[in-house]
Design a protein around this motif. Sequence first.
Motif, short mmCIF file in Angstrom:
data_model
loop_
_atom_site.label_atom_id
_atom_site.label_comp_id
_atom_site.label_asym_id
_atom_site.label_seq_id
_atom_site.Cartn_x
_atom_site.Cartn_y
_atom_site.Cartn_z
N THR A 199 0.83 -1.21 0.00
CA THR A 199 0.00 0.00 0.00
C THR A 199 0.86 1.26 0.00
OG1 THR A 199 -0.15 -0.21 2.42
CG2 THR A 199 -1.99 -1.08 1.12
N GLU A 200 1.98 1.23 0.71
CA GLU A 200 2.87 2.40 0.76
C GLU A 200 3.54 2.62 -0.59
OE1 GLU A 200 4.19 2.07 5.49
OE2 GLU A 200 5.35 1.03 3.95
N ALA A 203 0.89 4.01 -3.05
CA ALA A 203 0.59 5.41 -2.81
C ALA A 203 1.75 6.30 -3.27
CB ALA A 203 0.29 5.65 -1.33
N ARG A 213 -2.55 -1.10 -5.71
CA ARG A 213 -1.88 -2.16 -4.95
C ARG A 213 -1.71 -3.41 -5.81
NH1 ARG A 213 -3.86 -4.51 0.96
NH2 ARG A 213 -2.18 -6.07 1.20
#
Length: 261
Positions: free
Chosen positions: A47-48, A51, A57
Amino acid sequence: MPSPDDFFARPITTAVGQPLRVAVYSRIAEGIRDAVFPLGSALPRETELGAALGVSRTVVREALMLLEEDGLIVTRRGVGRFVAEDIPRVGLEELRPFEQALADQDGTVTVRPIEFVMQSSTDFTSAHLGIDAEANTWFRESILERDGEPVAIVQEHLAAGRYLSDISPALSASLQDAATDQATLLAALTERCGPLFGGGVCQITAGVVGATRGKLLDLDPGDPVLILTQVAAVDGRPAYLAKCIVSGRVGQLSIVQASSL
């Protein structure tokens, strides 16, 4: 070495027809090789990464799967994904100057330019660069030496005049100065203009060196060589053409293959 903030600030771009997962794969692999993600370190979560790179994802997960298949990262169940402790060397799969590919092996690689002239276009250059048969081209020939021994000839072609300036004013303006560097034109132009070249295609064939090229490489005319024909594009338009005649003294050249699934 770029900082993580600088690394993530660059937008993801894809070549025509390139899946987004492959572009993300290439960006993370670049970060690993440039030590933005040090060997053995933990990668950010899916997810990081998604983003930070501006992708989903799912795309990140597919890119990570390819990276693991190619030995760049490892998964520790219940812990996370980590950069491998020892990563494979980059081979011919990335668009980069040929002297850099040879520098991955032992020994000191140098480039010795021997000619830089304007020539009339040939069937070879007009077909690969997409220019008219009556157009002129710049031709640069160099000898690549490893520890003083000739191991390859690099013959580089770029269109002359408006054919090149219409594709990239920066390349056109930098070409004459780049030709004076003790480097291939691809390396010298990239150093001056940044990563203008996008995708590329490299064709590999086997042949014999011949008399003229054999003298440059200290080979007999019938000795076998590999011939790499490389085309690099700027914004999807072919701008750079090179033929590399590679002696058997080079040894092993690797091509790292990613899954297409």
